[in-house]
Design a protein around this motif. Structure first.
Motif, PDB file in Angstrom:
ATOM      1  N   ARG A 121      16.780  47.762  52.441  1.00  0.00           N
ATOM      2  CA  ARG A 121      16.664  46.716  51.431  1.00  0.00           C
ATOM      3  C   ARG A 121      17.664  45.592  51.649  1.00  0.00           C
ATOM      4  N   SER A 122      18.768  45.894  52.295  1.00  0.00           N
ATOM      5  CA  SER A 122      19.810  44.881  52.455  1.00  0.00           C
ATOM      6  C   SER A 122      19.401  43.779  53.422  1.00  0.00           C
ATOM      7  N   GLU A 123      18.279  43.957  54.174  1.00  0.00           N
ATOM      8  CA  GLU A 123      17.873  42.978  55.173  1.00  0.00           C
ATOM      9  C   GLU A 123      17.038  41.869  54.547  1.00  0.00           C
ATOM     10  N   GLY A 124      17.562  41.231  53.541  1.00  0.00           N
ATOM     11  CA  GLY A 124      16.901  40.046  52.998  1.00  0.00           C
ATOM     12  C   GLY A 124      15.825  40.380  51.992  1.00  0.00           C
ATOM     13  N   ARG A 125      15.426  39.350  51.296  1.00  0.00           N
ATOM     14  CA  ARG A 125      14.389  39.456  50.276  1.00  0.00           C
ATOM     15  C   ARG A 125      13.136  38.750  50.754  1.00  0.00           C
ATOM     16  N   THR A 126      12.003  39.357  50.606  1.00  0.00           N
ATOM     17  CA  THR A 126      10.748  38.662  50.861  1.00  0.00           C
ATOM     18  C   THR A 126      10.137  38.177  49.558  1.00  0.00           C
ATOM     19  N   ALA A 127      10.671  38.673  48.424  1.00  0.00           N
ATOM     20  CA  ALA A 127      10.102  38.279  47.132  1.00  0.00           C
ATOM     21  C   ALA A 127      10.333  36.806  46.879  1.00  0.00           C
ATOM     22  N   LYS A 128       9.285  36.118  46.382  1.00  0.00           N
ATOM     23  CA  LYS A 128       9.382  34.702  46.085  1.00  0.00           C
ATOM     24  C   LYS A 128       9.794  34.505  44.642  1.00  0.00           C
ATOM     25  N   GLY A 129      10.514  33.431  44.394  1.00  0.00           N
ATOM     26  CA  GLY A 129      10.890  33.122  43.018  1.00  0.00           C
ATOM     27  C   GLY A 129      12.025  33.996  42.566  1.00  0.00           C
ATOM     28  N   PRO A 130      12.383  33.877  41.275  1.00  0.00           N
ATOM     29  CA  PRO A 130      13.494  34.657  40.742  1.00  0.00           C
ATOM     30  C   PRO A 130      13.133  36.129  40.649  1.00  0.00           C
ATOM     31  N   ALA A 131      14.154  36.940  40.439  1.00  0.00           N
ATOM     32  CA  ALA A 131      13.939  38.390  40.413  1.00  0.00           C
ATOM     33  C   ALA A 131      13.337  38.803  39.088  1.00  0.00           C
ATOM     34  N   ARG A 132      12.080  38.487  38.904  1.00  0.00           N
ATOM     35  CA  ARG A 132      11.398  38.772  37.656  1.00  0.00           C
ATOM     36  C   ARG A 132       9.932  39.119  37.945  1.00  0.00           C
ATOM     37  N   ALA A 133       9.183  39.847  37.042  1.00  0.00           N
ATOM     38  CA  ALA A 133       7.719  40.090  37.169  1.00  0.00           C
ATOM     39  C   ALA A 133       7.037  40.983  36.139  1.00  0.00           C
ATOM     40  N   ALA A 134       5.737  41.560  36.347  1.00  0.00           N
ATOM     41  CA  ALA A 134       4.960  42.420  35.384  1.00  0.00           C
ATOM     42  C   ALA A 134       4.547  43.765  35.930  1.00  0.00           C
ATOM     43  N   HIS A 135       3.480  44.390  35.372  1.00  0.00           N
ATOM     44  CA  HIS A 135       3.130  45.736  35.780  1.00  0.00           C
ATOM     45  C   HIS A 135       1.788  46.147  35.243  1.00  0.00           C
ATOM     46  N   VAL A 157      -4.577  39.283  32.868  1.00  0.00           N
ATOM     47  CA  VAL A 157      -4.504  39.006  34.303  1.00  0.00           C
ATOM     48  C   VAL A 157      -3.075  38.599  34.637  1.00  0.00           C
ATOM     49  N   LEU A 158      -2.714  38.729  35.904  1.00  0.00           N
ATOM     50  CA  LEU A 158      -1.376  38.376  36.350  1.00  0.00           C
ATOM     51  C   LEU A 158      -1.310  36.908  36.766  1.00  0.00           C
ATOM     52  N   SER A 159      -0.198  36.272  36.484  1.00  0.00           N
ATOM     53  CA  SER A 159       0.023  34.916  36.977  1.00  0.00           C
ATOM     54  C   SER A 159       0.176  34.945  38.493  1.00  0.00           C
ATOM     55  N   GLU A 160      -0.001  33.789  39.125  1.00  0.00           N
ATOM     56  CA  GLU A 160       0.129  33.724  40.579  1.00  0.00           C
ATOM     57  C   GLU A 160       1.537  34.101  41.034  1.00  0.00           C
ATOM     58  N   ARG A 161       2.557  33.602  40.353  1.00  0.00           N
ATOM     59  CA  ARG A 161       3.927  33.919  40.764  1.00  0.00           C
ATOM     60  C   ARG A 161       4.205  35.405  40.647  1.00  0.00           C
ATOM     61  N   LEU A 162       3.739  36.003  39.575  1.00  0.00           N
ATOM     62  CA  LEU A 162       3.962  37.435  39.386  1.00  0.00           C
ATOM     63  C   LEU A 162       3.205  38.234  40.436  1.00  0.00           C
ATOM     64  N   SER A 163       1.983  37.834  40.719  1.00  0.00           N
ATOM     65  CA  SER A 163       1.197  38.514  41.739  1.00  0.00           C
ATOM     66  C   SER A 163       1.860  38.419  43.110  1.00  0.00           C
TER      67      SER A 163
END
Length: 468
Positions: free
Chosen positions: A442-456, A420-426
């Motif tokens: 893409r240059s108009e800001g980031r909506t992604a939360k947390g650092p630029a990391r994740a799963a698949h 299962v995916l962690s909450e942050r990754l989800s």
């Protein structure tokens, strides 16, 4: 021909474009299996060691550049920028022998973009094939319930290189030996072999063949007894073994027909001849399903020899594996293609004592008591540890199998293990997906939360908290 050029052409064309555009930032690619094949409750990680050997030696020479130029029908000067490239990156991998599930990274490569791209094909080839075979082979070991299983796959497998890989990966999963002499010598495996039907046919009768074979081999021998009539062959073998006083360590091999019924007749004949120590070996089109049926029926078979079906993983001959970019130059990236959605960023997989595995961001703390599966095995292009040995991988697999539920270990209709995916990754996956589907640049800001990391992966469920 160099292993460097054992690659798909588009790896080269992409790398050339990256170099032309001066895209030399750090990229992370994640190698994973999207879904478990049917009738698989789990996979066994394999092929990492050969992959690391390849990366350690990776260097594009002038000859390689010439081959690339020839394939592209372009002047050498056009592709000369590839010359001298070596692998200088980092690799985090699940050690060989660990049980893994769909969606979990088996390895992650972080390196300058062109380097990480160029190694894709070879890494996928090594890890996908060997993980598929290991995941098939371990099921034969489980089905045999403690009886030795031997690899006889070389003669019909898809090439001699695949045969070497099959011998190695079956040994990783607990096989007792292999018929492949080269593999036995290279990895210190027990070599196992008997005789062919042609050998018996070359003599006037079975008894002459068995006695000649015994004269050439003064130690324990195994006689193939079903060239003409299996029961008569067993009686002949018993007579020769008794006359030569060769019982201990010897065996008869059955290779066709109703192996269960013939094994019972063979056992009765050997016992009545005063040879209870002579073993019965069964072969001939077997895999875990056949072995499981024979064991469940109580067939008195002491050793199982499996070949083509296991060496080619016949019921699941490939894995739906992928090597996907998940981060470039500090920016999380993902794929949105239908049925092939990935999640962004570098990962860690946590194995909990009780409950599903968790795929998390690489910098997340894991759940309490959980074990991280990915470990850093290369840095700056150099290995950080000596190569793993097969016994080390076997020990890992034995420990992991002991922790799996019985229904996941079932040979038929297993219940697949999952992650299962962690909450942050989800959250990162969902936010980035919404951002990419919007019309904004893409240059108009980031909506992604947390650092630029994740799963698949398609298998793990998103939005799952640690305590579920």
């Amino acid at each position: 021909m160099s292993d460097v050029t054992t690659t798909d052409l588009y790896e080269v064309t992409m790398a050339l474009s990256y170099l032309h555009e001066d895209m030399s930032g750090s990229a992370t690619f994640s190698l994973f299996v999207r879904d478990l094949p049917a009738e698989r409750g789990f996979l066994v990680s394999a092929g990492t060691e050969p992959a690391l050997e390849y990366l350690s030696a990776f260097r594009i020479t002038s000859a390689d550049v010439g081959d690339f130029a020839s394939a592209l029908h372009r002047p050498y000067a056009d592709v000369a920028g590839l010359r001298g490239i070596t692998f200088t990156g980092e690799v985090r991998a699940v050690p060989e022998g660990r049980v893994v599930f769909a969606g979990e990274p088996l390895l992650e490569v972080t390196a300058p973009l062109a380097q990480a791209q160029l190694v894709e094909t070879f890494l996928l080839n090594q890890v996908s094939h060997q993980t598929a075979v290991a995941s098939k082979a371990v099921r034969s070991v489980l089905a045999a319930s403690g009886r030795p299983v031997v690899d006889f796959s070389l003669r019909r497998i898809h090439g001699t290189s695949a045969g070497m890989q099959a011998a190695r990966t079956t040994a990783l999963t607990g096989f007792a030996g292999t018929s492949n002499v080269a593999a036995a010598v290279r990895w210190g495996l027990p070599a196992s072999g008997t005789m062919a039907h042609s050998y018996v046919e070359a003599f006037p009768d079975e008894e002459a063949a068995f006695r000649a074979f015994a004269r050439a081999h003064p130690g324990p021998v195994t006689f193939l007894v079903d060239t003409y009539d299996a029961v008569r062959g067993v009686r002949t073998a018993a007579r020769v073994l008794r006359d030569l006083r060769r019982g201990p360590g010897c065996a008869v091999r059955l290779d066709s027909g109703d192996l269960g019924a013939l094994a019972r007749r063979a056992r009765a004949e050997l016992d009545s001849a005063g040879l209870p120590e002579v073993r019965v070996v069964a072969s001939g089109g077997l895999d875990e399903y056949g072995v499981d049926s024979l064991v469940r029926s109580g067939a008195p078979i002491d050793v199982y020899a499996v070949g083509t079906r296991v060496g080619t993983s016949a019921d699941a001959p490939y894995l739906d594996s992928a090597y996907k970019l998940v981060e470039y130059d500090g920016r999380p990236v993902m794929k949105l293609s239908s049925a092939k959605v990935t999640s962004p960023g570098r990962k860690q997989v946590f194995r909990r004592p009780d409950g599903d595995d968790v795929i998390a961001l690489s910098d997340e703390p894991g759940p309490a008591g959980a074990e991280p599966l990915l470990r850093t095995v290369m840095s700056d292009g150099r290995r950080l540890f000596p190569p793993d040995t097969l016994p080390e991988g076997q020990a890992r697999l034995t420990a992991d199998l002991e922790d799996l539920p019985a229904d996941t270990l079932r040979i038929r209709d297993p219940r697949p293990g999952r992650a299962v995916l962690s909450e942050r990754l989800s959250e990162l996956t969902s936010d980035l997906s919404r951002h990419l589907r919007s019309d904004r640049p893409r240059s108009e800001g980031r909506t992604a939360k947390g650092p630029a990391r994740a799963a698949h992966g398609n298998q793990p469920r998103p939005g799952t908290a640690w305590n579920q």
